[in-house]
Enzyme design. Structure first.
Site, PDB file in Angstrom:
ATOM      1  N   ARG A   1      51.341  29.542  31.890  1.00 28.31           N
ATOM      2  CA  ARG A   1      50.987  30.751  32.618  1.00 28.31           C
ATOM      3  C   ARG A   1      50.816  31.941  31.675  1.00 28.31           C
ATOM      4  O   ARG A   1      49.947  32.791  31.883  1.00 28.31           O
ATOM      5  CB  ARG A   1      52.036  31.061  33.689  1.00 28.31           C
ATOM      6  CG  ARG A   1      51.668  32.250  34.563  1.00 28.31           C
ATOM      7  CD  ARG A   1      52.635  32.465  35.703  1.00 28.31           C
ATOM      8  NE  ARG A   1      52.448  31.476  36.750  1.00 28.31           N
ATOM      9  CZ  ARG A   1      53.354  30.582  37.097  1.00 28.31           C
ATOM     10  NH1 ARG A   1      54.516  30.544  36.471  1.00 28.31           N
ATOM     11  NH2 ARG A   1      53.124  29.737  38.069  1.00 28.31           N
ATOM     12  N   ALA A   2      51.625  32.000  30.622  1.00 25.23           N
ATOM     13  CA  ALA A   2      51.516  33.112  29.675  1.00 25.23           C
ATOM     14  C   ALA A   2      50.139  33.137  29.025  1.00 25.23           C
ATOM     15  O   ALA A   2      49.540  34.220  28.873  1.00 25.23           O
ATOM     16  CB  ALA A   2      52.614  32.997  28.617  1.00 25.23           C
TER      17      ALA A   2
END
Length: 649
Positions: free
Chosen positions: A273-274
């Protein structure tokens, strides 16, 4: 009264940029704003709505469908009405909102009686194509935060009740504000916010004076004050709209993607997700800057906003990002520039460190103020926190929703049916049908569906988990002052606090030493504040056991008034000696008599060959359990608490 203008807020550059980027690209996933109270968090969020472009919607659609791309599953569809334009909405979600208010509700009476799906939209529908603002998001119930973040990630909200399902589009910019002193978000929820910003009030007297000057002017005449910033707000709104138009055409080259991956990998973040959020933010920043391609500067800005809350391994880690590590990662992944015949040298812009973000928290904040202290006073740090074993309070409570002990709650598994007079929770379909069925002939039923009366409705009795209060009453006198002993006590308290943070409990700490007792840690779920205060806890002096028990009784009494449904457990850590003041032993016994209604455990810290057994006597006066310990070992302390409550269950 006009809202405070966005461009009138002094400073807060990081917050300003994060909000603007999220408005340009809602796919980023929203913004979490962390900071102390009184730092204009809510003011800026509310002002942002006035900068967003108007949206075109189908007239009469309660779900704000786009006429060019209406939602095929819209409950108000199919659409054939004209299109209208309206301002983008800012929808505020109250901390105490019920689930039906957030996601909407189905009318069970009409579904049973008429066979129709009567869906009343909630706040998620109202926020579609706008902003959804949650003040004090860290105080919102976990299941509601999960619902919000799922809707923000999927772009849809779904309501399911007794076999009936309704789904609608719910794309919005989610903005949450929180004061970390009031408790942290769980790591799983923290990661779901796209960007995070740390804000703090300025320490510059000139800037503080300007903040007060503008605020007083606004309160004196809001309309006149806001009109002074109309041109600046209008210019910013035009820039946001232009960036939105440019966004789809911004290119993200493979070299830029490799830089993003290198940066995220260097900070050892979990999952992907980062990387995705950093890429989306970099694209939005490029559009905001008027560039057609993502540059190193865009990635640098994106990483500062997308990574600080994802690099935390546990709640004791301070938020923030290492600037040198970020610059090194960008340099390592930057593609080499091809040589050019008349090149005077490499450019000077992309690798130069920029000013640090004003909102970063640094490496842990200020240390407690020092001082001469009292004669014989010692300060011992805490040992390494460990994973505490699970403990539960006996019986079935009715406390606030948590993840610890059994309790009657609004959600969870159905264990029974509430009587007709109790309208609580969700309707129980089967019980409602059973109540209505015998009366259909008498009510003249002649067609499909049921003839229902309000008295037919039955509501489910559900059982889930609650949060509890664990109050430690720790002897910090000279007899307990051995460094190894206090280090283990502090490690145990911090470990149970960490476990409580994950399970939504409260933990408090009362200490007594040198003739007095104090509330060293008010009941809280803020682990950062707890870690700081416990680490600085001094030891030394005589043992005012009575004062410690009286302070514990006072704290529990206040908490009972403040939070009456949260059940407590008192853990007294002492060797049982009472050496401070006249009639110290008798006063300790009298104080213990005030706590006999509270579940308690006495951890006996007495060591040596000659033992007086005073802690065992204290346990008898408390009506609690005596747990003899050769030393105050962290694993023994946590295990004994679990053992005591497990046997009571």
């Amino acid at each position: 009264m006009r809202p405070y203008p966005f461009t009138a807020v002094v400073g807060m550059q990081d917050l300003r940029l994060a909000l603007v980027l999220s408005a340009i690209s809602p796919a980023i996933g929203g913004v979490l704003v962390r900071g102390e109270k009184g730092t204009a968090k809510s003011t800026m969020v509310r002002a942002l709505a006035g900068l967003l472009p108007e949206v075109e919607v189908v007239e009469g659609c309660r779900f704000s469908c786009d006429p060019a791309r209406p939602d095929p599953a819209c409950p108000d569809g199919p659409h054939a009405g004209p299109a209208i334009r309206r301002p983008a909405r800012l929808v505020e979600l109250p901390v105490g909102a019920a689930e039906d208010r957030v996601i909407g509700s189905l009318n069970l009476e009409r579904a049973l009686a008429e066979g129709v799906t009567d869906y009343q939209p909630g706040l998620l529908a109202a926020a579609h194509r706008g902003l959804l603002y949650v003040d004090e998001v860290n105080l919102l119930h976990d299941h509601l935060v999960d619902t919000l973040l799922d809707a923000a990630a999927m772009g849809r909200a779904t309501v399911e009740r007794e076999g009936v399902s309704v789904s609608h589009a719910a794309r919005f910019v989610l903005i949450g504000t929180m004061n970390p002193e009031e408790g942290e978000l769980r790591p799983q929820l923290l990661d779901r916010f796209g960007l995070t910003v740390e804000v703090a009030s300025s320490r510059d007297p000139e800037q503080r004076a300007e903040v007060v000057r503008r605020r007083l002017a606004y309160e004196a005449d809001p309309d006149a004050f806001a009109s002074k910033y109309d041109s600046e707000d209008a210019a910013l709104a035009a820039e946001i709209e232009a960036a939105q138009q440019l966004l789809p055409s911004v290119g993200l080259a493979d070299d830029a993607l490799r830089q993003i991956a290198e940066v995220c990998a260097s900070f050892d973040v979990d999952g992907m997700r980062a990387d995705i959020v950093t890429a989306r933010t970099a694209v939005a920043h490029a559009a905001w800057s008027g560039r057609a391609e993502v540059s190193t500067e865009d990635i640098r800005v994106a990483a500062r906003l997308a990574l600080p809350h994802r690099r935390r391994r546990n709640p004791f880690d301070a938020p923030g990002i290492d600037e040198e590590q970020l610059e090194q990662a960008l340099r390592d992944a930057e593609p080499p520039e091809p040589p050019e015949p008349d090149d005077d040298g490499p450019g000077s812009g992309s690798d130069a460190p920029s000013e640090p973000s004003s909102g970063e928290a640094g490496d842990g904040g200020e240390q407690p103020a020092g001082g001469a202290g009292e004669p014989g006073e010692q300060r011992t740090g805490a040992g390494t926190p460990f994973r505490a074993r699970v403990f539960r309070v006996a019986g079935v409570g009715e406390g606030e929703r948590g993840r610890r002990s059994r309790a009657v709650t609004e959600s969870g598994r159905t264990v029974g049916v509430q009587p007709p007079s109790v309208r609580a929770g969700k309707p129980h379909l089967v019980a409602t049908l059973q109540a209505a069925a015998p009366h259909q002939s008498g009510r003249g039923r002649s067609g499909p569906g049921l003839v229902l009366r309000k008295g037919d409705l039955r509501y489910a009795r559900r059982e889930g988990n609650e949060g509890n209060l664990v109050l430690f009453c720790v002897d910090a006198s000279g007899s307990m002052g051995a460094k190894a002993r206090m280090r283990e006590v502090k490690a145990a308290v911090l470990s149970l606090l960490l476990d409580a943070y994950q399970r939504r409990d409260k933990v408090g700490l009362v200490t007594f030493r040198a003739g007095a007792a104090e509330l060293a840690l008010p009941p809280t779920i803020s682990v950062e504040a707890a870690a700081t205060r416990l680490d600085a806890l001094p030891t030394g002096g005589r043992t005012p056991l009575a004062e410690g028990l009286l302070e514990a009784a006072r704290v529990l009494r206040i908490e009972q008034l403040r939070d009456p449904r949260r059940r407590p457990l008192l853990v007294v850590v002492t060797d049982g000696r009472a050496t401070s003041g006249p009639d110290a032993v008798r006063r300790s016994q009298a104080a213990a008599g005030l706590l006999t209604e509270v579940t308690s455990v006495v951890m006996d810290c007495e060591t040596g060959r000659m033992r007086l057994g005073l802690a065992a006597e204290l346990a008898e006066h408390l009506g609690g359990e005596h747990v003899p310990l050769g030393e105050v070992a962290a694993d023994s302390l946590a295990g004994a608490v679990k053992s005591r409550l497990g046997r009571a269950a």
